[in-house]
Motif scaffolding. Structure first.
Motif, PDB file in Angstrom:
ATOM      1  N   GLY A   1       0.745 -36.251  24.101  1.00  0.00           N
ATOM      2  CA  GLY A   1       0.700 -34.850  24.497  1.00  0.00           C
ATOM      3  C   GLY A   1       2.079 -34.315  24.772  1.00  0.00           C
ATOM      4  N   ALA A   2       2.177 -33.531  25.866  1.00  0.00           N
ATOM      5  CA  ALA A   2       3.469 -32.922  26.207  1.00  0.00           C
ATOM      6  C   ALA A   2       4.304 -33.834  27.089  1.00  0.00           C
ATOM      7  N   ARG A   3       3.808 -35.068  27.333  1.00  0.00           N
ATOM      8  CA  ARG A   3       4.480 -35.917  28.342  1.00  0.00           C
ATOM      9  C   ARG A   3       5.654 -36.720  27.772  1.00  0.00           C
TER      10      ARG A   3
ATOM     11  N   LEU B   1      22.045 -29.550  21.779  1.00  0.00           N
ATOM     12  CA  LEU B   1      21.171 -29.360  22.944  1.00  0.00           C
ATOM     13  C   LEU B   1      21.416 -27.998  23.596  1.00  0.00           C
ATOM     14  N   ASP B   2      22.704 -27.563  23.599  1.00  0.00           N
ATOM     15  CA  ASP B   2      23.017 -26.239  24.154  1.00  0.00           C
ATOM     16  C   ASP B   2      22.256 -25.144  23.417  1.00  0.00           C
ATOM     17  N   LEU B   3      22.222 -25.305  22.100  1.00  0.00           N
ATOM     18  CA  LEU B   3      21.542 -24.291  21.290  1.00  0.00           C
ATOM     19  C   LEU B   3      20.062 -24.228  21.671  1.00  0.00           C
ATOM     20  N   TYR B   4      19.466 -25.417  21.747  1.00  0.00           N
ATOM     21  CA  TYR B   4      18.033 -25.451  22.094  1.00  0.00           C
ATOM     22  C   TYR B   4      17.795 -24.866  23.477  1.00  0.00           C
TER      23      TYR B   4
ATOM     24  N   ALA C   1      13.408 -24.466  28.946  1.00  0.00           N
ATOM     25  CA  ALA C   1      14.272 -25.630  28.734  1.00  0.00           C
ATOM     26  C   ALA C   1      13.956 -26.725  29.743  1.00  0.00           C
ATOM     27  N   ALA C   2      13.405 -26.314  30.884  1.00  0.00           N
ATOM     28  CA  ALA C   2      13.023 -27.291  31.905  1.00  0.00           C
ATOM     29  C   ALA C   2      11.970 -28.246  31.373  1.00  0.00           C
ATOM     30  N   ASP C   3      11.190 -27.801  30.388  1.00  0.00           N
ATOM     31  CA  ASP C   3      10.105 -28.626  29.856  1.00  0.00           C
ATOM     32  C   ASP C   3      10.544 -29.462  28.660  1.00  0.00           C
ATOM     33  N   LEU C   4      11.859 -29.557  28.420  1.00  0.00           N
ATOM     34  CA  LEU C   4      12.329 -30.405  27.320  1.00  0.00           C
ATOM     35  C   LEU C   4      11.914 -31.854  27.581  1.00  0.00           C
ATOM     36  N   PRO C   5      11.632 -32.695  26.600  1.00  0.00           N
ATOM     37  CA  PRO C   5      11.755 -32.381  25.166  1.00  0.00           C
ATOM     38  C   PRO C   5      10.548 -31.646  24.577  1.00  0.00           C
ATOM     39  N   ALA C   6       9.388 -31.619  25.328  1.00  0.00           N
ATOM     40  CA  ALA C   6       8.185 -31.054  24.710  1.00  0.00           C
ATOM     41  C   ALA C   6       8.408 -29.624  24.257  1.00  0.00           C
ATOM     42  N   SER C   7       9.119 -28.832  25.079  1.00  0.00           N
ATOM     43  CA  SER C   7       9.260 -27.426  24.723  1.00  0.00           C
ATOM     44  C   SER C   7      10.080 -27.229  23.449  1.00  0.00           C
ATOM     45  N   ALA C   8      10.912 -28.242  23.100  1.00  0.00           N
ATOM     46  CA  ALA C   8      11.715 -28.112  21.876  1.00  0.00           C
ATOM     47  C   ALA C   8      10.821 -28.106  20.645  1.00  0.00           C
ATOM     48  N   LEU C   9       9.588 -28.569  20.808  1.00  0.00           N
ATOM     49  CA  LEU C   9       8.696 -28.643  19.654  1.00  0.00           C
ATOM     50  C   LEU C   9       8.333 -27.268  19.113  1.00  0.00           C
ATOM     51  N   VAL C  10       8.528 -26.231  19.930  1.00  0.00           N
ATOM     52  CA  VAL C  10       8.208 -24.910  19.396  1.00  0.00           C
ATOM     53  C   VAL C  10       9.295 -24.448  18.425  1.00  0.00           C
ATOM     54  N   TYR C  11      10.438 -25.133  18.447  1.00  0.00           N
ATOM     55  CA  TYR C  11      11.502 -24.796  17.475  1.00  0.00           C
ATOM     56  C   TYR C  11      11.880 -26.032  16.668  1.00  0.00           C
ATOM     57  N   PRO C  12      11.061 -26.396  15.700  1.00  0.00           N
ATOM     58  CA  PRO C  12      11.433 -27.529  14.855  1.00  0.00           C
ATOM     59  C   PRO C  12      12.690 -27.187  14.047  1.00  0.00           C
ATOM     60  N   LEU C  13      13.246 -28.250  13.455  1.00  0.00           N
ATOM     61  CA  LEU C  13      14.475 -28.072  12.688  1.00  0.00           C
ATOM     62  C   LEU C  13      14.181 -28.378  11.222  1.00  0.00           C
TER      63      LEU C  13
ATOM     64  N   SER D   1      13.007 -36.923  22.106  1.00  0.00           N
ATOM     65  CA  SER D   1      13.567 -37.031  23.459  1.00  0.00           C
ATOM     66  C   SER D   1      14.941 -36.386  23.464  1.00  0.00           C
ATOM     67  N   ILE D   2      15.422 -36.169  24.689  1.00  0.00           N
ATOM     68  CA  ILE D   2      16.772 -35.627  24.804  1.00  0.00           C
ATOM     69  C   ILE D   2      17.549 -36.474  25.804  1.00  0.00           C
ATOM     70  N   ASP D   3      18.888 -36.363  25.728  1.00  0.00           N
ATOM     71  CA  ASP D   3      19.738 -37.057  26.696  1.00  0.00           C
ATOM     72  C   ASP D   3      20.764 -36.046  27.183  1.00  0.00           C
ATOM     73  N   ARG D   4      20.522 -35.518  28.360  1.00  0.00           N
ATOM     74  CA  ARG D   4      21.415 -34.467  28.857  1.00  0.00           C
ATOM     75  C   ARG D   4      22.808 -35.021  29.168  1.00  0.00           C
ATOM     76  N   GLU D   5      22.872 -36.303  29.473  1.00  0.00           N
ATOM     77  CA  GLU D   5      24.173 -36.910  29.782  1.00  0.00           C
ATOM     78  C   GLU D   5      25.144 -36.757  28.615  1.00  0.00           C
ATOM     79  N   VAL D   6      24.679 -37.133  27.449  1.00  0.00           N
ATOM     80  CA  VAL D   6      25.571 -37.071  26.287  1.00  0.00           C
ATOM     81  C   VAL D   6      25.300 -35.841  25.430  1.00  0.00           C
ATOM     82  N   GLY D   7      24.328 -35.042  25.846  1.00  0.00           N
ATOM     83  CA  GLY D   7      24.048 -33.804  25.102  1.00  0.00           C
ATOM     84  C   GLY D   7      23.425 -34.066  23.749  1.00  0.00           C
ATOM     85  N   SER D   8      22.640 -35.144  23.647  1.00  0.00           N
ATOM     86  CA  SER D   8      22.052 -35.459  22.344  1.00  0.00           C
ATOM     87  C   SER D   8      20.554 -35.196  22.331  1.00  0.00           C
TER      88      SER D   8
END
Lengths: 383, 617
Positions: free
Chosen positions: A153-155, A218-221, A229-241, A259-266
């Protein structure tokens, strides 16, 4: 061949005599809500009830049951074949490369008359592109591969596949279908709309994306998602690439975030995002996404009936992307209804919302990982 | 009323046996509204951000466009880019400049022909030329690279390079190659024309000569004339090169005035000119032309305030057929010229076959002579001079010998004349002078050494300096050096000769009048020039044997010298009879085979030591 919905109790036993199949199933598809699936009773019960049957299934956020969607419980379908033999394979990802895992599965399944492979994989610990490439590397491009990556799901926390009556995280299972009587057809479509400027992947590593146009992806997303953006990574699914190889611009691919990694911005995607490939954001308009499902189903049915227009599919395995589910909300059921309408309600329809879909490209045998699509696999047997 | 599909689903999901669970139903409806709101917010935000991104991209593109335009405008090449429909997209400043278009000319969307049609640079010639140049440019392939060169009516030369571009359009680059072309033309001109006179040079002359030879095969007769200016070297030597150059330019003018347009006059170098006369009908025409040229070129020149008198000699060879090469023809004309000069200058001579033989010998000698100085083949011999009263050696005359490896020892009579002609005499004379001084310092007593000066050497402006440095470098006391000159040096320019002799005397050297009695023998020379010594020509001494004329002359000269305090010396003294006569006439000194023939320095020194020691003893 035959197909039958299995009505099971929460422990996996047939709910009643009436719901028990008359013959021993060769294969059981089972998809369940992550917590229920992980709990394991269902799989244990199935194993006890049908010790000779192959059980192929995985966890998901939403189970497809005919034209209904369910975010709770599980669903199973039993299949029996008259002329087709099956063999199962399993491999743990552990620390191996996904290409090697795919190769291992391929070696387990390789045999004369291998017609198609349905593969169900862990959804968070694999690079689906590599996995499929490794499998195809061994079985050859003549064998179609379909299936998908388990969901949550969104988890985006943990995913499981069924193996030996247990729910296993970090494993990949597959079933090989052998024999000349089997007819299999595939269809895949997205229906997403491109929007915004075309960008260029300027830094990535396999399926990990760092930069687009020299700036952190990640900045763009985060900009586009705003408060979501608080709901990343699930919320990124509304903007596929959408990405494509500049040498083969007609073969477009859609990538979705795992998934995302805010530390390295990936951002880690379900498939490869090669450097110097052009990339463009996509957004979903409900009607267009539903049209995509119709396209996938129509394509699969036309392929199945290309030799014999009166051949009906026995089962329709639907694997659709969790992104579609998250975007469309209550309207999601419209797409499974759209598929059923194309099938005229004939085959048993089962499936799940996944973290990655596997199917051949429409119109070709080249199997690959897809994201944000609906993929349809139809099975039938001829005498 | 038809319900929304979603509402029907929601009702179905929350109904059981026709009863709606209102709470569950409202929950679904509420969540559908939230789904809808969220989707609308995403769409709004997405659209807004996309607009921002596009705006930023647009601004960035505009900046890039400005940069590109700046770069384009500062390119040295003119540039114009056309799209696949042949419509102008962009030009740069240089393109507008080159084509004489307004700096704010806006040609976007126009075709190449339309743009060129508005070019001011292509105007100025005929309309047809203009049309053709536009057509030529417009006809360049749009799909393949190519280039053309055009010379425009405004005097510019341009190179236009066409390159197709990816999207089906094409790019033209225009470079101004006027200077390159001019330089190329200038270089070509320099390769063919003499820089001073702008007459054809030897290279072009040969081409024209070859052409005349080709036409001779079709029966056309031509003549080749070689022309040398007489006494031109003296102009350069005395008045300097700028005046010499001005004279050459005037000579060129007079030459050209006397020729027809079909003839070619060329400067081959220095004061050497050559002429090709085409379509000669009669030989006499060419003779007349040669005479006319000599006459015109010999008329006085007034250059830079100087009146200059020179002459001209001409050699002629006729081109009757193609048997002779251009080299042969030029050589023949040159031989004829040489003959004309040998016969007294200021005349012309037509080539005859026998010229070859005599000249070949002379050329060979000339070559060897030039090499001789370099190879140290010359040697100075010394002939002793005796004081008649005391009988002791009072001096030596230095006489040059040429020890040729091929000819053996060559006497001065055979090579001094040629050395003068070929300009070797200055160097040879200087060498002899220097050698004699160096040798003589090795003879301790106050004996003198006499060195002959050629008339040519005497005219050289370097002579005084040559003498001064020979004395200085050798350390010879100036009074020990005697310079012998002949009457000839005084005839052409008496005043100059007098001042030269005085300059030499100031160095402390003595001046001897050589060969007295053979030339004009003007006694006034002896009166006007500061001679220290007069040398009576050997012919008079030899004549003592036959008649009394010699005696009379010797007596007169000796008496005159004695009267003026000038030392007299007789040469060619071969017998004791000669000696007795000279002694009786009170001649001061004698020189000749009676004492010694000219001998190498080593022998001369030995001769001096033995004779003077014998006398002292």
């Amino acid at each position: 061949m035959w197909a039958k919905n299995l009505r099971l109790s929460e422990t996996g036993k047939p709910a009643s005599e009436a719901s028990s199949p008359e013959q021993t199933p060769d294969l059981i598809f089972v998809f369940g809500e992550t917590d229920v699936f992980a709990q394991g009773d269902v799989l244990t019960g199935l194993k006890a009830a049908f010790p000779a049957s192959i059980v192929l299934g995985c966890s998901t956020g939403t189970v497809i049951d005919g034209t209904e969607l369910s975010d709770e419980g599980f669903r199973a379908v039993a299949l029996g074949f008259d002329h087709t033999t099956l063999r199962t394979a399993f491999c743990e990802v552990a620390h191996r490369s996904c290409f090697a895992v795919g190769q291992s599965l391929g070696r387990q399944l390789l045999g004369p008359d291998l017609k198609t492979v349905i593969l169900i994989s862990d959804g968070l610990q694999v690079n689906g592109s590599e996995l499929v490439a490794g499998l195809v590397d061994v079985v050859g491009a003549g064998v179609s591969v379909s299936g998908g990556l388990a969901g949550d799901g969104a988890r985006f926390e943990k995913t499981y596949v069924a193996h030996e009556g247990k729910a296993i995280s970090g494993g990949v299972t597959a079933v090989g279908f052998y024999g000349g009587a089997l007819r299999v057809a595939h269809g895949s479509a997205g229906g997403w709309d491109e929007f915004g400027p075309q960008r260029l992947i300027t830094r990535s590593d396999g399926n990990v994306l760092y930069e687009l146009d020299g700036k952190p992806a990640l900045d763009l997303y985060e900009r586009y998602l705003g408060e979501e953006a608080a709901d990343l990574p699930a919320s990124a699914l509304v903007y596929p690439l959408k990405i494509f190889d500049p040498a083969r611009p007609q073969d477009e691919m859609v990538r979705t975030v795992l998934s995302i990694d805010r530390e390295v911005g990936s951002m880690t995607f379900a498939g490869d995002v090669p450097v110097n490939w052009p990339a463009r954001l996509m957004r979903g308009e409900f009607e267009h996404l539903i049209d995509g499902a119709t396209t996938a189903a129509s394509h699969a049915l036309a392929e199945l009936q290309s030799e014999n227009p009166s051949l009906s599919p026995s089962v329709c395995l639907l694997v659709s992307c969790v992104g579609r589910r998250l975007l469309m909300g209550q309207r999601t059921s419209d797409e499974v209804e759209a598929v059923a309408r194309v099938m005229k309600g004939e085959p048993i329809q089962i499936g799940f919302y996944s973290y990655g879909e596997i199917a051949p490209q429409n119109g070709s045998k080249a199997c690959d990982l897809h994201n944000q699509t609906v993929t349809v696999t139809l099975l039938a047997e001829v005498a | 009323m038809e319900l929304h599909k979603l509402l029907v689903q929601q009702l179905a999901k929350t109904s059981k046996a026709g009863v709606v669970d209102h709470e569950a139903f409202l929950d679904l409806v509420n969540s559908a509204y939230e789904d809808h709101d969220r989707d609308r917010r995403r769409a709004d935000r997405g659209s807004r951000l996309m607009a921002e991104e596009l705006e930023a991209a647009g601004a960035e593109l505009q900046v890039q466009n400005l940069r590109f335009q700046a770069a384009l405008d500062n390119m040295p090449l003119g540039l114009c880019l056309f799209d696949k429909n042949g419509k102008l997209i962009v030009t740069n400043r240089r393109f507008l400049e080159l084509y004489g278009l307004d700096p704010d000319y806006d040609g976007a969307g126009k075709s190449l022909s339309q743009v060129l049609d508005e070019s001011a640079s292509l105007r100025g010639g005929t309309e047809l030329e203009r049309r053709l140049q536009i057509l030529e440019h417009a006809a360049l392939s749009k799909t393949a690279a190519g280039q053309i060169e055009q010379a425009w009516p405004n005097g510019r030369s341009v190179n236009i390079a066409r390159n197709p571009v990816k999207d089906g359009g094409f790019l033209d680059m225009v470079s101004d190659i006027t200077e390159t072309r001019q330089a190329t033309a200038q270089i070509a001109h320099m390769a063919n024309f003499d820089a001073l006179t702008d007459l054809p040079n030897r290279r072009l002359f040969r081409e024209r000569l070859a052409e005349a030879v080709r036409f001779s095969e079709r029966g056309e007769r031509s003549a080749v004339l070689c022309l040398d200016l007489d006494r031109f070297k003296a102009v350069n030597d005395t008045l300097g090169h700028p005046v010499g150059d001005a004279v050459l330019i005037e000579v060129t003018k007079r030459l050209v005035e006397n020729l027809r347009p079909t003839d070619t006059a060329a400067r081959l170098g220095g004061d050497e000119f050559a002429i090709i006369v085409r379509r000669v009908k009669r030989v006499s025409e060419t003779h007349a032309l040669a005479r006319r040229l000599i006459e015109h070129l010999s008329a006085p020149y007034l250059v830079c305030g100087h009146q200059v008198l020179i002459g001209a000699s001409i050699g002629i060879e006729f081109i009757k057929n193609a048997d002779l090469s251009t080299d042969d023809l030029l050589r023949n004309a040159d031989l004829a010229l040489y003959r004309a000069k040998a016969e007294g200058k200021g005349r012309f001579c037509v080539f005859r076959e026998e010229f070859h033989a005599s000249l070949d010998r002379r050329r060979q000698l000339e070559l060897e002579l030039r090499a001789a100085l370099h190879n140290d083949e010359f040697e100075v011999y010394y002939q002793p001079q005796i004081d008649i009263k005391s009988g002791g050696i009072c001096g030596f005359e230095a006489l040059v010998r040429w020890n040729s490896p091929t000819r053996g020892q060559v006497a001065p009579a055979e090579f001094i004349g040629l050395s003068e002609e070929i300009g070797l005499i200055d160097d040879l004379g200087a060498w002899v002078l220097r050698r004699a001084c160096l040798d003589m310092v090795r003879i301790p007593d106050a004996v003198s050494v006499a060195v002959n000066l050629s008339p040519v050497q005497f005219k050289s402006e370097h002579l005084v300096e040559t003498v001064r440095s020979a004395l200085k470098d050798s350390g010879l006391a100036p009074h020990r050096l005697e310079l012998e000159v002949t009457e000839g040096v005084m005839i052409s320019d008496t005043r100059r000769a007098q001042s030269m002799l005085e300059s030499l005397k100031k160095l402390g050297v003595s001046i001897v009048l050589d060969d007295f009695g053979t030339g004009y023998s003007s006694l006034s020379y002896i009166r006007h020039f500061p001679f220290n010594k007069v040398k009576i020509d050997q012919s008079f001494v030899r004549d003592l044997d036959k008649a009394n004329d010699g005696l009379a002359i010797i007596r007169a000269v000796v008496a005159m010298c004695a009267g003026m305090g000038i030392v007299s010396i007789a040469e060619g003294v071969e017998t004791w009879e000669h000696f007795e006569v000279l002694k009786a006439e009170q001649c001061d000194r004698a020189q000749g085979y009676l004492y010694s023939k000219p001998i190498p320095f080593k022998d001369a020194r030995a001769f001096f030591e033995s004779r003077n020691q014998a006398r002292r003893a």
